[in-house]
Design an enzyme around this catalytic site. Structure first.
Site, PDB file in Angstrom:
ATOM      1  N   LYS A  14      31.285  -9.851 -14.696  1.00 35.18           N
ATOM      2  CA  LYS A  14      31.211  -8.372 -14.532  1.00 35.18           C
ATOM      3  C   LYS A  14      29.932  -7.785 -14.003  1.00 35.18           C
ATOM      4  O   LYS A  14      29.126  -8.895 -13.500  1.00 35.18           O
ATOM      5  CB  LYS A  14      31.394  -7.652 -15.788  1.00 35.18           C
ATOM      6  CG  LYS A  14      30.214  -8.085 -16.811  1.00 35.18           C
ATOM      7  CD  LYS A  14      30.332  -7.830 -18.261  1.00 35.18           C
ATOM      8  CE  LYS A  14      29.174  -8.037 -19.148  1.00 35.18           C
ATOM      9  NZ  LYS A  14      29.343  -7.997 -20.550  1.00 35.18           N
ATOM     10  N   ARG A  51      31.264  -0.938 -31.452  1.00 36.27           N
ATOM     11  CA  ARG A  51      31.141  -0.491 -29.810  1.00 36.27           C
ATOM     12  C   ARG A  51      32.677  -0.076 -29.742  1.00 36.27           C
ATOM     13  O   ARG A  51      33.111   0.935 -29.412  1.00 36.27           O
ATOM     14  CB  ARG A  51      30.512  -1.313 -29.143  1.00 36.27           C
ATOM     15  CG  ARG A  51      30.587  -0.830 -27.451  1.00 36.27           C
ATOM     16  CD  ARG A  51      29.580  -1.865 -26.805  1.00 36.27           C
ATOM     17  NE  ARG A  51      30.236  -3.340 -26.643  1.00 36.27           N
ATOM     18  CZ  ARG A  51      29.966  -4.159 -25.791  1.00 36.27           C
ATOM     19  NH1 ARG A  51      28.711  -4.123 -25.301  1.00 36.27           N
ATOM     20  NH2 ARG A  51      30.581  -5.412 -25.753  1.00 36.27           N
ATOM     21  N   HIS A 102      33.017  -9.345 -30.858  1.00 31.95           N
ATOM     22  CA  HIS A 102      31.903  -9.633 -29.985  1.00 31.95           C
ATOM     23  C   HIS A 102      30.804  -9.747 -31.197  1.00 31.95           C
ATOM     24  O   HIS A 102      30.696  -8.756 -31.953  1.00 31.95           O
ATOM     25  CB  HIS A 102      31.824  -8.412 -29.098  1.00 31.95           C
ATOM     26  CG  HIS A 102      30.737  -8.683 -28.007  1.00 31.95           C
ATOM     27  ND1 HIS A 102      30.459  -9.988 -27.284  1.00 31.95           N
ATOM     28  CD2 HIS A 102      29.771  -7.634 -27.445  1.00 31.95           C
ATOM     29  CE1 HIS A 102      29.504  -9.676 -26.511  1.00 31.95           C
ATOM     30  NE2 HIS A 102      29.134  -8.589 -26.570  1.00 31.95           N
ATOM     31  N   ARG A 145      33.292 -16.633 -24.163  1.00 37.14           N
ATOM     32  CA  ARG A 145      32.970 -15.946 -22.866  1.00 37.14           C
ATOM     33  C   ARG A 145      31.489 -15.891 -22.339  1.00 37.14           C
ATOM     34  O   ARG A 145      30.800 -15.394 -22.971  1.00 37.14           O
ATOM     35  CB  ARG A 145      33.376 -14.434 -23.341  1.00 37.14           C
ATOM     36  CG  ARG A 145      34.913 -14.397 -23.917  1.00 37.14           C
ATOM     37  CD  ARG A 145      35.152 -12.843 -24.267  1.00 37.14           C
ATOM     38  NE  ARG A 145      34.106 -12.211 -25.046  1.00 37.14           N
ATOM     39  CZ  ARG A 145      34.167 -12.242 -26.463  1.00 37.14           C
ATOM     40  NH1 ARG A 145      35.098 -12.767 -27.132  1.00 37.14           N
ATOM     41  NH2 ARG A 145      33.076 -11.570 -27.099  1.00 37.14           N
ATOM     42  N   TYR A 180       1.069   5.159  -2.677  1.00 39.56           N
ATOM     43  CA  TYR A 180       1.350   6.340  -3.434  1.00 39.56           C
ATOM     44  C   TYR A 180       0.444   6.339  -4.611  1.00 39.56           C
ATOM     45  O   TYR A 180       0.484   5.486  -5.258  1.00 39.56           O
ATOM     46  CB  TYR A 180       2.920   6.459  -3.805  1.00 39.56           C
ATOM     47  CG  TYR A 180       3.739   6.951  -2.611  1.00 39.56           C
ATOM     48  CD1 TYR A 180       3.559   7.982  -1.704  1.00 39.56           C
ATOM     49  CD2 TYR A 180       4.853   5.888  -2.610  1.00 39.56           C
ATOM     50  CE1 TYR A 180       4.544   8.183  -0.969  1.00 39.56           C
ATOM     51  CE2 TYR A 180       5.720   6.244  -1.582  1.00 39.56           C
ATOM     52  CZ  TYR A 180       5.590   7.370  -0.923  1.00 39.56           C
ATOM     53  OH  TYR A 180       6.435   7.671   0.217  1.00 39.56           O
ATOM     54  N   CYS A 199       7.053   1.202  -3.794  1.00 46.75           N
ATOM     55  CA  CYS A 199       7.880   1.943  -3.083  1.00 46.75           C
ATOM     56  C   CYS A 199       9.220   2.018  -3.021  1.00 46.75           C
ATOM     57  O   CYS A 199       9.805   0.786  -3.769  1.00 46.75           O
ATOM     58  CB  CYS A 199       7.249   2.318  -1.785  1.00 46.75           C
ATOM     59  SG  CYS A 199       5.554   2.388  -1.394  1.00 46.75           S
ATOM     60  N   MET A 200       9.951   2.920  -2.453  1.00 49.84           N
ATOM     61  CA  MET A 200      11.464   2.866  -2.664  1.00 49.84           C
ATOM     62  C   MET A 200      11.824   1.633  -1.616  1.00 49.84           C
ATOM     63  O   MET A 200      12.692   0.644  -2.393  1.00 49.84           O
ATOM     64  CB  MET A 200      12.184   3.790  -1.978  1.00 49.84           C
ATOM     65  CG  MET A 200      13.600   3.902  -2.208  1.00 49.84           C
ATOM     66  SD  MET A 200      14.371   5.513  -1.427  1.00 49.84           S
ATOM     67  CE  MET A 200      13.989   6.494  -2.446  1.00 49.84           C
ATOM     68  N   ASP A 201      11.223   1.429  -0.691  1.00 48.19           N
ATOM     69  CA  ASP A 201      11.741   0.313   0.273  1.00 48.19           C
ATOM     70  C   ASP A 201      10.648  -0.874   0.563  1.00 48.19           C
ATOM     71  O   ASP A 201      10.989  -1.782   1.197  1.00 48.19           O
ATOM     72  CB  ASP A 201      12.189   0.981   1.444  1.00 48.19           C
ATOM     73  CG  ASP A 201      12.890   1.983   1.201  1.00 48.19           C
ATOM     74  OD1 ASP A 201      13.924   1.751   0.644  1.00 48.19           O
ATOM     75  OD2 ASP A 201      12.519   3.051   1.792  1.00 48.19           O
TER      76      ASP A 201
END
Ligand SMILES: *Cc1c(COP(=O)(O)O)cnc(C)c1O
Length: 412
Positions: A57, A157, A186, A242, A286, A333-335
């Protein structure tokens, strides 16, 4: 090297040129040999006759579900586990032929599609049973609805309460359009140092299975174990385990040791994009959270929180630069992220940087990154963004690259 045209780089098509290897400096390296070995090691721990479901998944825990599924099945996984119908369909489209179980709840509108792709569905109440039966009928009886009955033994759940399990199993058995292929539960805390609650859950699951058998219901697969339980004891094995996180060479928790031979599959890499000379008093990034006290050199690495390199790692994490530890300077930072160049190191633009996952290079493991931000390896691995290309290596060869444009298998 030349970049192929849009047409040549069609999603999931083969491209002759390994243009992608000359793509973004930042990428995730997925070691398919390590994955195959992990599958074999974990299978080796199972009692005879117990099968392995590879849980893929969330894009194979961020590793790339299609390639992971293919290699895991080739290495001996008998089934695949996913969380959503779409994830299952992606695997079928890529050619996966083994049983695929959608382990969580499914929206009624998706069930017809799930059945068309021969996905097995987890059902936990009568409404879900009826919805699957209706979908199977809508398909004109050409396909049987394969269901696994989910029993809630303590996770609270998804799943039916134990007292209602026999009734639901009978309901399923009463519909010719449905096949009860499994019964499962589970564990809530199989990765705790103390597994007494997992034992209680297993005891309760045993009683449910006994009740089902007494009622004449004998599903092909009873299953309960996630990685932690499967690694912990054969007691939790039943017919099928699993396993997710351990396949990727990561521990479910610090309390669970991985078997010898299991090693991390993914590592993150980049290259120095710029050398920054800092004078005393200069601040980095920043919020100006880092201030140089003496002249020092730093390097810019093109990875940021939008790539999944969490902002909480600011001023905490480090990367591997020329086999040495290079601390993150200031805020991520973001990038982009700035790292210190260790004193006296002749670092240059283009130098390889190991961001995480390869301890031999001085970089932290994904587990260490997770600890630094109070998270778990699951979240860190699944959080590696899609825009980070995955480079798949097998037998010392780059065999495929997955990027925003799809999965590209590379010809020899
Ligand atoms: C994700 C999941 C697993 C796999 O768990 P790991 O701890 O990664 O091994 C097993 N079963 C279910 C129902 C899951 O949702």
């Amino acid at each position: 090297m030349e970049r192929p045209t849009e047409a040549a780089g069609s999603p999931n098509g083969r491209v002759g040129v390994s243009y992608l290897a000359d793509g973004r400096a930042t990428f995730a390296r997925v070691d398919l040999d390590a994955l195959a070995q992990n599958v074999r090691c974990i299978r080796g721990l199972l009692a005879p006759g117990v099968e392995l479901m590879a849980v893929v998944k969330a894009n194979g825990y961020g590793h790339g579900a299609v390639m992971v599924a293919r290699v895991a099945v080739a290495a001996g996984a008998a089934q695949l586990g996913v969380a959503t119908v779409d994830e299952g369909v992606e695997l079928r489209r890529s050619g996966a032929a083994v049983p695929i179980l959608v382990m969580g709840p499914v929206h009624t509108a998706e069930i017809v599609r799930a059945l068309r792709h021969r996905l097995s569905l987890a059902v936990g109440d009568a409404a879900a049973v009826h919805a699957v039966r209706n979908a199977a009928r809508a398909l004109g009886g050409e396909l049987t609805g394969s269901v696994h009955l989910k029993i809630d033994t303590g996770m609270r759940r998804y799943g039916t309460m134990p007292a209602a399990a026999v009734g639901l199993a009978r309901l399923i058995a009463g519909h010719a359009e449905l096949a009860l292929d499994g019964v499962f539960t589970h564990f809530a805390s199989a990765d705790d140092r103390d597994d007494s609650f997992a034992q209680e859950q297993a005891d309760l699951f045993d009683r449910c299975l006994a009740d089902l058998i007494a009622a004449g219901v004998r599903p092909r697969y009873a299953h309960a174990a996630n990685s932690a339980a499967a690694l912990r004891s054969v007691r939790y094995g039943y017919d099928l385990v699993r396993v997710g996180i351990a396949l990727y060479g990561l521990r479910p928790s610090p309390a669970i040791a991985l078997p010898v031979g299991v090693r991390p599959v993914m590592s993150l890499h980049s290259r120095v994009a710029r050398i920054i000379d800092l004078a005393p008093g200069d601040t980095v990034g920043y919020g100006r959270t880092y201030r140089a006290e003496v002249p020092e050199r730093a390097a810019l690495v093109p990875i940021g929180y939008a790539d999944g390199y969490r902002r909480g790692l600011s001023s905490r994490a480090w990367m591997g630069l020329r086999e040495r530890r290079a601390d993150v300077r200031g805020r991520i930072c973001m990038d982009q992220t700035v790292i210190a160049i260790p004193h006296g190191m002749p670092a240059r633009v283009g130098d390889e940087v190991v961001i995480a996952g390869d301890a031999a290079t001085g970089a932290p493991g994904l587990e260490e990154l997770a600890e630094l931000v109070d998270s778990i390896p699951y979240e860190v691995a699944t959080g590696i963004a899609r825009r980070v290309p995955r480079h798949f290596w097998q037998g010392a060869r780059l065999v495929a690259i997955e990027d925003l444009h799809g999965l590209h298998e590379l010809d020899d």
